[in-house]
Scaffold this motif. Sequence first.
Motif, PDB file in Angstrom:
ATOM      1  N   ILE A 150     -18.184  20.938  22.247  1.00  0.00           N
ATOM      2  CA  ILE A 150     -18.458  21.254  20.848  1.00  0.00           C
ATOM      3  C   ILE A 150     -18.179  20.045  19.960  1.00  0.00           C
ATOM      4  CG2 ILE A 150     -18.071  23.719  21.105  1.00  0.00           C
ATOM      5  CD1 ILE A 150     -15.308  23.149  19.722  1.00  0.00           C
ATOM      6  N   GLY A 151     -17.842  18.910  20.577  1.00  0.00           N
ATOM      7  CA  GLY A 151     -17.706  17.669  19.818  1.00  0.00           C
ATOM      8  C   GLY A 151     -16.424  17.526  19.029  1.00  0.00           C
ATOM      9  N   ALA A 152     -15.367  18.207  19.459  1.00  0.00           N
ATOM     10  CA  ALA A 152     -14.105  18.093  18.724  1.00  0.00           C
ATOM     11  C   ALA A 152     -13.309  16.896  19.221  1.00  0.00           C
ATOM     12  CB  ALA A 152     -13.285  19.362  18.917  1.00  0.00           C
ATOM     13  N   ILE A 153     -12.469  16.352  18.320  1.00  0.00           N
ATOM     14  CA  ILE A 153     -11.489  15.349  18.754  1.00  0.00           C
ATOM     15  C   ILE A 153     -10.409  16.113  19.500  1.00  0.00           C
ATOM     16  CG2 ILE A 153      -9.638  13.825  18.029  1.00  0.00           C
ATOM     17  CD1 ILE A 153     -11.130  12.897  15.796  1.00  0.00           C
ATOM     18  N   GLN A 154     -10.033  15.643  20.684  1.00  0.00           N
ATOM     19  CA  GLN A 154      -9.026  16.393  21.432  1.00  0.00           C
ATOM     20  C   GLN A 154      -7.800  15.543  21.711  1.00  0.00           C
ATOM     21  OE1 GLN A 154     -10.609  19.667  23.975  1.00  0.00           O
ATOM     22  NE2 GLN A 154     -11.935  18.001  24.612  1.00  0.00           N
ATOM     23  N   ILE A 155      -6.656  16.102  21.344  1.00  0.00           N
ATOM     24  CA  ILE A 155      -5.396  15.429  21.634  1.00  0.00           C
ATOM     25  C   ILE A 155      -4.573  16.355  22.507  1.00  0.00           C
ATOM     26  CG2 ILE A 155      -3.339  14.365  20.667  1.00  0.00           C
ATOM     27  CD1 ILE A 155      -4.938  13.784  18.165  1.00  0.00           C
ATOM     28  N   ALA A 156      -4.364  15.943  23.751  1.00  0.00           N
ATOM     29  CA  ALA A 156      -3.642  16.801  24.678  1.00  0.00           C
ATOM     30  C   ALA A 156      -2.262  16.234  24.936  1.00  0.00           C
ATOM     31  CB  ALA A 156      -4.416  16.919  25.982  1.00  0.00           C
ATOM     32  N   GLY A 157      -1.407  17.069  25.502  1.00  0.00           N
ATOM     33  CA  GLY A 157      -0.082  16.626  25.907  1.00  0.00           C
ATOM     34  C   GLY A 157       0.486  17.690  26.808  1.00  0.00           C
ATOM     35  N   THR A 158       0.989  17.285  27.952  1.00  0.00           N
ATOM     36  CA  THR A 158       1.563  18.304  28.821  1.00  0.00           C
ATOM     37  C   THR A 158       2.636  17.728  29.718  1.00  0.00           C
ATOM     38  OG1 THR A 158       1.079  20.044  30.432  1.00  0.00           O
ATOM     39  CG2 THR A 158      -0.179  18.023  30.645  1.00  0.00           C
ATOM     40  N   ASN A 159       3.586  18.577  30.063  1.00  0.00           N
ATOM     41  CA  ASN A 159       4.601  18.195  31.034  1.00  0.00           C
ATOM     42  C   ASN A 159       4.211  18.709  32.424  1.00  0.00           C
ATOM     43  OD1 ASN A 159       4.962  20.749  29.850  1.00  0.00           O
ATOM     44  ND2 ASN A 159       7.074  20.864  30.541  1.00  0.00           N
ATOM     45  N   ALA A 160       2.998  19.302  32.533  1.00  0.00           N
ATOM     46  CA  ALA A 160       2.504  19.740  33.834  1.00  0.00           C
ATOM     47  C   ALA A 160       1.847  18.547  34.507  1.00  0.00           C
ATOM     48  CB  ALA A 160       1.507  20.875  33.672  1.00  0.00           C
ATOM     49  N   THR A 161       2.558  17.908  35.433  1.00  0.00           N
ATOM     50  CA  THR A 161       2.043  16.673  36.023  1.00  0.00           C
ATOM     51  C   THR A 161       0.725  16.903  36.753  1.00  0.00           C
ATOM     52  OG1 THR A 161       3.531  17.127  37.830  1.00  0.00           O
ATOM     53  CG2 THR A 161       4.209  15.458  36.275  1.00  0.00           C
ATOM     54  N   THR A 162       0.543  18.107  37.312  1.00  0.00           N
ATOM     55  CA  THR A 162      -0.678  18.365  38.070  1.00  0.00           C
ATOM     56  C   THR A 162      -1.908  18.391  37.172  1.00  0.00           C
ATOM     57  OG1 THR A 162      -0.174  20.695  37.842  1.00  0.00           O
ATOM     58  CG2 THR A 162       0.378  19.662  39.936  1.00  0.00           C
ATOM     59  N   GLN A 163      -1.730  18.675  35.891  1.00  0.00           N
ATOM     60  CA  GLN A 163      -2.894  18.809  35.009  1.00  0.00           C
ATOM     61  C   GLN A 163      -3.184  17.538  34.229  1.00  0.00           C
ATOM     62  OE1 GLN A 163      -4.749  21.381  35.531  1.00  0.00           O
ATOM     63  NE2 GLN A 163      -3.168  22.142  36.913  1.00  0.00           N
ATOM     64  N   LEU A 164      -2.276  16.570  34.287  1.00  0.00           N
ATOM     65  CA  LEU A 164      -2.475  15.334  33.520  1.00  0.00           C
ATOM     66  C   LEU A 164      -3.803  14.638  33.830  1.00  0.00           C
ATOM     67  CD1 LEU A 164       1.123  13.851  33.355  1.00  0.00           C
ATOM     68  CD2 LEU A 164      -0.345  14.432  31.430  1.00  0.00           C
TER      69      LEU A 164
END
Lengths: 209, 373, 287, 210
Positions: free
Chosen positions: B275-289
């Motif tokens: 949908i063209g959004a700016i995405q800022i992710a952050g996670t402590n789930a190492t498997t999903q990084l």
Amino acid sequence: MSISTSIWVWIAALLTLMIYSFLYKENPFYRLAEHIFMGLSIGYSVVILWYNYILPRIYEPLFFPPHQWSLIFPILIGMMTFGIFSEKYNWLIKYPLAVYVAGYAGVQIPLQLQTMILRQAEASFLTPDKFTSLFSSFNALLIFAGLVTTLIYFYFSAKREHGLGGASQVGIIFIMIAFGAAFGYTVMARISLLIGRMQFLLQDWLGIM
Amino acid sequence: MIFLLILSFTISAKDTPDDAGGSITINVYNIPEGTEQIELYRLTKGDTLFEEVGLIPIFKGELDDATVTDGVLYLYKATALTPDTVYVAEIKEFASSSPEWFNKSRTSVLLFIALFWVVILVYIQLAKKNPEGLFIRKLPPLEAMDEAVGRATEMGKPVLYVPGIEYITDAGTLASITILAKVGRKVAEYETRIINPHFDPIVMTTAQETLKNAFSEAGRPDAFNKDDVFYLTSEQFGFAAGVDGIMLRERPGAIFLQGYFYAESLILAETGYSIGAIQIAGTNATTQLPFFVAACDYVLLGEEMFAASAYISKEPRLLGSIKGSDLAKSVLLVLIGVGVIFGTFAAIKNVAGNPVYMEIFDRILEFLARTAE
Amino acid sequence: MNEGKKDLSDWITTINREIIYTIIGLAVIIPILLGIKEKVQISPAVKSAYESIESLNSTDVILISIDYDPASMPELQPMLKAILRHAFGKEIKVIMMVFWPLGLPIGTEGLEEVAGEFGKVYGEDYINLGYRPGDRAVMIDMGREIRNFFRTDVNDVLLDTYPMMRDIHNYNDIALIVGLEAGRWGEYWIQYVGSRYKQRIILGVTGVMAAETYPYLHSGQIEGLIGGLKGAAEYETLIGRPGFGLTGMAAQSWAHIAIIVFIIIGNIGYFMTRRKERRFRIEGRKE
Amino acid sequence: MKKRVPLLITFITGFIIIVSFFVPHRPFGQLETETLIWYAIIFAFTLVIGVDSLVRLHIKHIRKRKKGWWYSIVFFAGFFYCLTIGIISLIQTPNIFQPGTVFFYGYETILIPLQATMFALLAFFVASASYRAFRARNIEATLLLIAAVIVMIGRVPAGYKLWPKLPVIANWIFDVLQIGAMRGILIGVALGAVAMSLRLILGIERTYLS
């Protein structure tokens, strides 16, 4: 084999197609499936709540001998969460929240140290048995280098100057390789999931296999 | 000269260490060749008959008898059955069990906790005294957050904030709540809308309060709409389906995926991208990084998320704690480094015929390994 | 760029999502529809699993534990069928049990299908014990007497009514345990049954779990390991009965190749646009 | 009262739980299991809040005839369907998760396909994400790309046919090359979590109590 006559297979197949339809664009079918999904899962949680929590953990231990009266405390703490239903007693929820969060924090501290930090550090020690051949020595050193530079990359309070900057550069390279490998490794499992769905549609539903 | 030693089948019993009592550990030694089964019997002091306890696993040669009462004295006897003979071994003195006040096998964990605690407290004090002297490197994803909210505002689109699918007890979720406060303040400032769906009801109530405060701090308490912070479902893929639906219908201009995620990470990130959004992710789930790194514009990698949550407040006490965990990292690095040098040294020395170093090294390893059990 | 006109390099750097989805979908559907089979290389781990069953006699009994749910079906169901075909082909008797409730319907389906192919009789050649909760307790107690937890089979009929079960009481009467695992039960089988009762075990696990299960094979705690769809395909090759594993493997290969081709195209496009941009920059200076 | 007391509770609870990790003697040794039972009970109450929130939202949609309000009716249909089969099964048998019950059947035929399909969307998404992200923009991205492609192709038979060494290299990347970084990330995350937990217990981090 021919097309399925079971209404349940049809429902499952149609729901599957409805979900997939969103790959093209948002449409009423996807929205329908989404809301069915939501409703079902909430209904499911209510049944689980009753069956897995209220019956075995509250009702049975409290009303059948040996009565575990001490359970009244967590029940009271739990009921304080209902404070959010009133504007006035809103703050009551902070008590169960404090107990809940602190308890897990307390469990986490030693557990993380023991099972993650110390264990990973121990596994990283270079013991003599890791140097049995030239190749294994090389591998051991490579793992060691990866670990050290990655840890340096995660230094927040030091300026990235001199050797530190270079090391964290190497660190990010190791990190990226690790991400690439993990990504590539997972692809197969994800394709398997699609194979499973296609197998269901083609075999169980349409019967053309 | 060759001594032919025939070692006899023996048994020992001692109070199981580091437990809450109610258990005696039995060991058997020199199990005869060809043993098929080792049976364990026990005699309670005052009784006349041995009762069967169970089978001792042959490969282990050890069994915890957890059916004993503290303080009661027991006598143990084991029989090893081979196809042609029965070997019997008995302990000479009575054994009993008792609870311990300190689990010695966890000493190293205690040391580390104490060290960590002290270091963090010291740094917090130092930071309070001299807030200027504290350097924390910039985190680009954090810097990009304001810009993302700004761009969504310019486009007249809402902001979507997904706090992951863990409970409030997860450290990642808690960090996410702090980041939410920051994003919330910006959203309020720019008079945009923030949509915040939840997987866990408690996280939802916490987020409601956090956002309410953030809006108040920005001076727009009435702009906060409680209905935009809602519970979706606690079913992993149901949640993913719901969030995807929201993305497609509401078309947010900025998406924040902050918290602990499982396999749904890429489902959300790819839909968000489409949908063209700016995405800022952050996670402590190492498997999903890896998936976030592939699909999002900015990612807070693992520990960066925790650092970010401390960084946001700019409060010296929180910044001090970042410094503290950096020092803990140094300690680990030194420890591993010393281990490497010592290990190599010990190996060389050992080859040269001096096993003492090797033994010290083994002891250190054992100490660490025990804690990891 | 150049007046919004798209040339080849722009096209291939921004292929529509729908095209990618369609091609991945086709890469999976076509091999399944046409029943295309892929040739696979046999690995030692699967070979030793195969040999464990191959070494059994026709009077022997194996216990198959269905410890997976529909999500892992594409990988583990072909294993179940291949192992059943191998066993029934050698006249080995089969007991099936379930630790994951959602595994019961799929396990039963696989068992009945293969039993039908070989004309096997329920109660004489194979039996379905059904699902019981309480994993570790059940595992340990079955070492004494299976009937402690499974007094009846899946149809609520007493086990003793079946001729096959008359002399089967505990692990002493079972030659080999086959665990098909998508969860933690595989480790339980090793720890609680393998070690304690010295029971022979082979495991079939999902592809993701294979890496962490290998150490058990190296240490000899399990005799064989079948990992993921690839393992199932290898097993099918070994018994000479190509099934869904090999077809699935073909789908896997096609889909993987499709993804890699997309990556390569994307990179070619990327380098083309970079070169173009550089050219434009230089030309721009001329003007 | 409204903030001080919860902070005090946090400190005391956290501290006692940490102590119990090191003291096997009664009453500390049993504390961890005991608290987990307590937390399960508290958790049950929180679920009520969630269900309440969602049900209220959908009732509001229907009342106000918001755009797409009839999807909320679909939501309730699903909700009551699951509830009904749950109740029927509870009356029928003591173990509703036993295969054969109405609940199990209703779950298996509708919820499972929905979950599985959502999950299987990932097959498409790994493809589109890797097409877009794996571009050789710089050294890091190139290495990410190479590692991903080798591991990917090394796991299917096609990789072996292409070059028999490929699976070996793929395994080496997975077993050696990536281990160090993964360990480093894990240690970092764990340290961060421990620091976070300490901040919580010490009452420095209190956004969640806001």
